[in-house]
Structure formats: C-alpha cells, structure tokens
Design an enzyme around this catalytic site. Structure first.
Site, mmCIF file in Angstrom:
data_model
loop_
_atom_site.group_PDB
_atom_site.id
_atom_site.type_symbol
_atom_site.label_atom_id
_atom_site.label_comp_id
_atom_site.label_asym_id
_atom_site.label_seq_id
_atom_site.Cartn_x
_atom_site.Cartn_y
_atom_site.Cartn_z
ATOM 1 N N ASP A 12 0.818 -1.223 0.000
ATOM 2 C CA ASP A 12 0.000 0.000 0.000
ATOM 3 C C ASP A 12 0.847 1.266 0.000
ATOM 4 O O ASP A 12 0.434 2.298 0.517
ATOM 5 C CB ASP A 12 -0.957 0.043 1.215
ATOM 6 C CG ASP A 12 -1.810 -1.196 1.291
ATOM 7 O OD1 ASP A 12 -2.256 -1.668 0.238
ATOM 8 O OD2 ASP A 12 -2.028 -1.692 2.414
ATOM 9 N N GLU A 13 2.020 1.196 -0.581
ATOM 10 C CA GLU A 13 2.908 2.369 -0.599
ATOM 11 C C GLU A 13 2.574 3.324 -1.738
ATOM 12 O O GLU A 13 3.141 4.411 -1.811
ATOM 13 C CB GLU A 13 4.378 1.924 -0.750
ATOM 14 C CG GLU A 13 4.905 1.007 0.344
ATOM 15 C CD GLU A 13 4.800 -0.460 -0.046
ATOM 16 O OE1 GLU A 13 4.049 -0.776 -0.994
ATOM 17 O OE2 GLU A 13 5.472 -1.289 0.595
ATOM 18 N N GLY A 14 1.695 2.877 -2.643
ATOM 19 C CA GLY A 14 1.380 3.709 -3.807
ATOM 20 C C GLY A 14 2.075 3.203 -5.068
ATOM 21 O O GLY A 14 2.342 3.968 -5.990
ATOM 22 N N ALA A 38 -4.466 -8.337 -2.775
ATOM 23 C CA ALA A 38 -4.175 -6.933 -2.474
ATOM 24 C C ALA A 38 -4.566 -6.126 -3.693
ATOM 25 O O ALA A 38 -4.738 -6.681 -4.774
ATOM 26 C CB ALA A 38 -2.694 -6.750 -2.165
ATOM 27 N N GLY A 39 -4.698 -4.847 -3.499
ATOM 28 C CA GLY A 39 -5.138 -4.037 -4.641
ATOM 29 C C GLY A 39 -4.224 -2.871 -4.874
ATOM 30 O O GLY A 39 -3.541 -2.414 -3.974
ATOM 31 N N HIS A 40 -4.176 -2.447 -6.117
ATOM 32 C CA HIS A 40 -3.470 -1.219 -6.451
ATOM 33 C C HIS A 40 -4.526 -0.199 -6.833
ATOM 34 O O HIS A 40 -5.372 -0.480 -7.659
ATOM 35 C CB HIS A 40 -2.552 -1.433 -7.654
ATOM 36 C CG HIS A 40 -1.364 -2.269 -7.332
ATOM 37 N ND1 HIS A 40 -0.530 -2.763 -8.295
ATOM 38 C CD2 HIS A 40 -0.880 -2.685 -6.158
ATOM 39 C CE1 HIS A 40 0.426 -3.451 -7.711
ATOM 40 N NE2 HIS A 40 0.235 -3.425 -6.425
ATOM 41 N N THR A 237 3.166 -12.728 3.181
ATOM 42 C CA THR A 237 2.378 -13.333 2.116
ATOM 43 C C THR A 237 3.116 -14.596 1.655
ATOM 44 O O THR A 237 4.142 -14.962 2.220
ATOM 45 C CB THR A 237 2.113 -12.320 0.976
ATOM 46 O OG1 THR A 237 1.085 -12.853 0.134
ATOM 47 C CG2 THR A 237 3.371 -12.026 0.161
ATOM 48 N N THR A 301 -8.811 -4.011 -1.372
ATOM 49 C CA THR A 301 -9.533 -5.251 -1.650
ATOM 50 C C THR A 301 -10.613 -5.493 -0.608
ATOM 51 O O THR A 301 -11.724 -5.900 -0.931
ATOM 52 C CB THR A 301 -8.540 -6.437 -1.655
ATOM 53 O OG1 THR A 301 -7.532 -6.179 -2.620
ATOM 54 C CG2 THR A 301 -9.238 -7.748 -2.022
ATOM 55 N N THR A 302 -10.288 -5.233 0.653
ATOM 56 C CA THR A 302 -11.183 -5.646 1.738
ATOM 57 C C THR A 302 -11.956 -4.491 2.366
ATOM 58 O O THR A 302 -12.936 -4.723 3.071
ATOM 59 C CB THR A 302 -10.345 -6.279 2.863
ATOM 60 O OG1 THR A 302 -9.372 -5.307 3.278
ATOM 61 C CG2 THR A 302 -9.624 -7.525 2.395
ATOM 62 N N PRO A 305 -9.957 -1.015 7.709
ATOM 63 C CA PRO A 305 -9.122 0.132 8.092
ATOM 64 C C PRO A 305 -7.684 -0.329 8.278
ATOM 65 O O PRO A 305 -7.438 -1.367 8.878
ATOM 66 C CB PRO A 305 -9.714 0.615 9.421
ATOM 67 C CG PRO A 305 -10.709 -0.388 9.845
ATOM 68 C CD PRO A 305 -10.973 -1.337 8.718
HETATM 69 P P1 GDP Z 1 -0.301 0.081 -3.778
HETATM 70 O O1 GDP Z 1 -0.907 -1.226 -3.505
HETATM 71 O O2 GDP Z 1 1.135 0.146 -3.368
HETATM 72 O O3 GDP Z 1 -0.519 0.571 -5.156
HETATM 73 O O4 GDP Z 1 -0.992 1.101 -2.803
HETATM 74 P P2 GDP Z 1 -2.502 1.587 -2.711
HETATM 75 O O5 GDP Z 1 -3.355 1.146 -3.792
HETATM 76 O O6 GDP Z 1 -2.948 1.336 -1.325
HETATM 77 O O7 GDP Z 1 -2.219 3.123 -2.918
HETATM 78 C C1 GDP Z 1 -2.184 3.993 -1.924
HETATM 79 C C2 GDP Z 1 -3.286 5.018 -2.022
HETATM 80 O O8 GDP Z 1 -2.666 6.277 -2.055
HETATM 81 C C3 GDP Z 1 -4.166 4.999 -3.265
HETATM 82 O O9 GDP Z 1 -5.456 5.411 -2.895
HETATM 83 C C4 GDP Z 1 -3.509 6.011 -4.195
HETATM 84 O O10 GDP Z 1 -4.411 6.628 -5.097
HETATM 85 C C5 GDP Z 1 -3.034 7.009 -3.225
HETATM 86 N N1 GDP Z 1 -1.829 7.724 -3.578
HETATM 87 C C6 GDP Z 1 -0.707 7.296 -4.232
HETATM 88 N N2 GDP Z 1 0.210 8.265 -4.256
HETATM 89 C C7 GDP Z 1 -0.338 9.326 -3.595
HETATM 90 C C8 GDP Z 1 0.134 10.638 -3.247
HETATM 91 O O11 GDP Z 1 1.258 11.005 -3.529
HETATM 92 N N3 GDP Z 1 -0.723 11.421 -2.540
HETATM 93 C C9 GDP Z 1 -1.963 11.022 -2.168
HETATM 94 N N4 GDP Z 1 -2.734 11.859 -1.465
HETATM 95 N N5 GDP Z 1 -2.433 9.802 -2.456
HETATM 96 C C10 GDP Z 1 -1.629 8.972 -3.163
#
Ligand code: GDP
Length: 428
Positions: A12-14, A38-40, A237, A301-302, A305
């Site tokens: 969930d790092e983005g 997991a989801g992106h 995982t 995905t889920t 929180p």
């Molecule tokens: P992933 O599994 O690593 O892709 O992580 P997530 O899907 O959980 O992504 C993290 C969340 O942060 C998502 O809702 C993205 O749209 C959001 N996100 C990614 N980069 C940024 C950022 O720089 N700022 C903000 N506010 N949100 C971001």
C-alpha cells in the site's frame, strides 16, 4: 531494458500510481507474484480504479499486460476486472497469460476461509483469497498450471486425484461438504475457454522483446516486510515480494533488471496482524487514516481500516536494501501537511539497546520505536512540480529520510494523479 516497481514496506505504498505513471514509457507491464489478495489504486483520466490481478499498464493501449508464471491466477476475477474497465470506457487492454502460471482453484478460496474460521482469534489476517493454500499446493506439486487446462486426459485424472486428497480435509478437519470431481472439471473447462485466447509462452515473448530493445516494467505486489523469507514471517504473504523474484516470476535473466524503484510512503500503514513498531493509535491514528492516501487508508480489496504509524527508517532502509533499490519514490507527501511536527522512527530499542538494523520477527516483537520529531510545513503541497518550490521543512523531511535510509529518493509524489510527481536529484 527492464525496470521494477516494488514496495519497500508493508504494501500500500502507492506502487499502482508509480507503475501507472511509468507504464507510459513501457511496452510491457508484468505482474510476477501474488494474486488478488491486495489491490493497487489508480487514479487517471478514466477515473479511480482498484486493480487486484491486472497489471497497472491496462490503461495504455500500447502496453502488453502480462500475468507472469509467479502469479496466483484467479481466472474469474481477472475477467471481472477486465469487464469493470471496459464498462467504464477503458479500451479493452492487451493481455497475455503465462502458460506456466498456476490457477487459484475454488477449493483454495474455501480452504482459506475454513482455516481462518478454525483458527478464529489466532488467524493470520488472511484476505481469504486462497493465496496461502494456492502457493502451498504449488510447492507441494499438486497445483494446476494454465497449460494443463488444454490436456483433457491429464485434467480428468488429476481432478479426481486432487479431490480425493482435498476431501480428507473438507470432511474430517473442517466438516464441510466434499468436493465433486465432475463439478470441478466443468469449472476448469470454463476457465480454459476464458483464458484460451490469451495464453502464451511469456519467457520467449520477453526474450524477443528484450532483443528488440523494448521497455519492460515488473510490477510488484505488497512490500519487503511481507516477503516470506525476508519479511515478518509468519505474518507474510506466500510469494516473494522482492524485485529479485521478478526474474523468476516473469522468466527473464536477473541481470536484465536495471532499475529498481522501491516505493515508500511518507508515513506507515499496514494491514493484517504482526509487529508494527512505529504504530500509532487513538485519535492520532484516526486522523492520519482519515486524511491518508486518496480518501483514507482503507484496504483496496477488503475495505479494512489500515493500521497506521509514523515513517519507519529502520524498516525502510532494510526494505530498500532487500529490494536492491536504485531509486526510491517517496509517496503521499501531501497528506502530512496538517501536522505541526512529524515523528519519524530512526531506531528500535530492543532489550535496552538501540539498533538501526531490522531484526528477525521474535526480536521485532520486543522492539520499541525511537522517534525524532521534525517540524511540519503546514500547507498544501499538491500541484508543486519542482523540488525547490517545496517548503523548506518539507524538503528537510525528504532529505532526513534519504540520509537515514541511505538510498536515493529521486521521486516525491504529492497527489494520487499521474502528474502529481516531483523528480529530484539525490544528494547521495
Ligand atoms: P499500492 O498497492 O502500493 O498501489 O498502494 P494503494 O493502492 O494502497 O495506494 C495507496 C493510495 O494512495 C491509493 O489510494 C492512491 O491513489 C493514493 N496515492 C498514491 N500516491 C499518492 C500521493 O502522492 N498522494 C496522495 N494523497 N495519495 C496517493
């Protein structure tokens, strides 16, 4: 050239946003491990999407999106996701599925749920997507490879054999209805017809692509802390989350991976059980969770929180090292703009001693965070495109983290969109 986008922390790092952004320059985007657990989350000109199985290159018509052999392939979910895209006007993506990928079977998902039920309070916090039973079977050599769907004789025999084995657990451990081989065979026929147009020899395809000088992007799921070998075992995982595994899960030579972007978030979050040293609680955590990510820190995905914490330099340094980071992308910086001061974890105190080296799990359980507080910048940094235009305290935060982790932060993300990115020259 092959590049990888991987997580330096708990996931969930983005990564989705960074992959979507980098996919613009890519010819191929490939998922090399993990499954639909997991989801992106991706925000672009088509809207906001949560991808679970599809590679993040699906929004570009020029990209071939590959499901590599290392993936836990849930066939109905894959096609459901494609439909969700096309229903929202995204052009049908180009997809290729490795003939060596293995299939998440309906009984893997059932077993995952039954086992969580049996373990009750002592569960691993599984998302019940069948991932752990899937990888257990893969390595016990009783998994189903996509290629096997096209060998009817083999399939008939194997379905009977596997049902016999699984039904011991279904009937005697979980006290549930036994599996019926005829039904399973029928399901596999449906799966075969769904995947048939997309199946290919991925390693041969990638070999050719490399010879033609194409750009290939490996997309990781979760992060270093969730790696079965180097993470917080057993709260991990079931497939390797490291860039090195990209070579195996895609079928390319390890030396082809030239750039490894380790993604790390400007604060921490984690899902599921397990030690999380810089974790925060109560109102402090609730506020960060509410403001975090793009619309709050809740599982893609889920919907669960997420657990929240301050930035953890110990975990991230280790996370970047194991990934072999050539570049670090520091994401979600914009969210921290509300804080007067921002704690950052720079060490772990274990049995009275402070260490900066990420420990094995049994020691991790005892670790207490050592925090330093950095001054906040108290403003909205979204929309800024040049590093020098960031407020001084914001730059200091980036530079402090870079110095602590010892890997070059070359990208700072200040919003969820494709263009919300600041490139910088690292001081390292
Ligand atoms: P992933 O599994 O690593 O892709 O992580 P997530 O899907 O959980 O992504 C993290 C969340 O942060 C998502 O809702 C993205 O749209 C959001 N996100 C990614 N980069 C940024 C950022 O720089 N700022 C903000 N506010 N949100 C971001």
């Amino acid at each position: 050239m092959v590049k990888a986008v991987v997580g330096a922390n708990w996931g969930d790092e983005g990564k989705g946003k960074i992959t979507d952004m980098m996919a613009k320059e890519a010819d191929v985007v490939i998922r090399f491990q993990g499954g639909a657990n997991a989801g992106h989350t991706i925000v672009n000109n088509y809207g906001k999407f949560a991808l679970h199985t599809l590679p993040s290159g699906v929004f570009y018509g020029h990209v071939t999106n590959i499901i590599g052999n290392g993936v836990a392939l849930n066939i109905p979910l894959l096609f459901k996701e494609v439909k969700e895209l096309t229903d929202r006007n995204v052009p049908t993506p180009h997809i290729m599925i490795s003939d060596r990928a293995q299939i998440v079977m309906p009984y893997h998902i059932l077993l995952d749920a039954y086992e969580e039920e049996r373990l009750a309070g002592k569960s691993f916090g599984s998302t019940k997507s069948g991932i752990a039973p899937f990888y257990s079977d893969k390595f016990a050599k009783i998994g189903f490879q996509v290629s096997e769907l096209f060998d009817e004789e083999l399939l008939k025999e194997k379905v009977v054999r596997i049902c016999e084995l699984k039904n011991v657990l279904f009937e005697h451990l979980y006290h549930k209805e036994p599996l019926k081989p005829e039904e399973l065979l029928e399901t596999l026929h449906e799966y075969r017809d769904m995947v048939a147009p997309y199946v290919g020899n991925v390693s041969a395809f990638l070999d050719q692509a490399l010879k033609e000088g194409k750009n290939i992007l490996l997309e990781g799921q979760l992060g270093t802390m969730k790696d079965p070998d180097h993470g917080i075992y057993p709260m991990v995982t079931s497939s390797s989350t490291l860039a090195a595994y990209g070579a195996i899960g895609a079928g390319i030579a390890p030396y082809e991976i030239k750039k490894i972007v380790a993604v790390t978030k400007a604060y921490s979050s984690a899902v599921g059980a397990g030690a999380f040293v810089s974790e925060i609680f109560g109102e402090e955590a609730d506020e960060l969770r509410r403001r975090g990510g793009d619309g709050g820190e809740y599982g893609a995905t889920t919907g669960r929180p997420r657990r929240m914490g301050w930035y953890d330099c110990v975990a991230s340094r280790y996370g970047c090292r194991l990934q072999g980071a050539t570049d670090v992308a520091l994401t979600v910086m914009d969210v921290l703009g509300y804080l007067d001061e921002i704690p950052v974890c720079t060490g772990y105190e274990i049995d009275g001693e402070v260490t900066k080296e990420f420990p094995v799990t049994c020691k991790l359980e005892k670790a207490k965070p050592v925090f330093v507080k950095l001054p906040g910048w108290k403003c909205d940094i979204r929309g800024i495109r040049n590093y020098e235009e960031l407020p001084e305290n914001c730059r200091k935060y980036v530079e402090f983290i870079e110095e602590q982790i010892g890997y070059p932060i070359t990208m700072v993300s200040n919003g969820p969109g494709r263009d919300d990115i600041i490139y910088r020259e690292s001081a390292l």
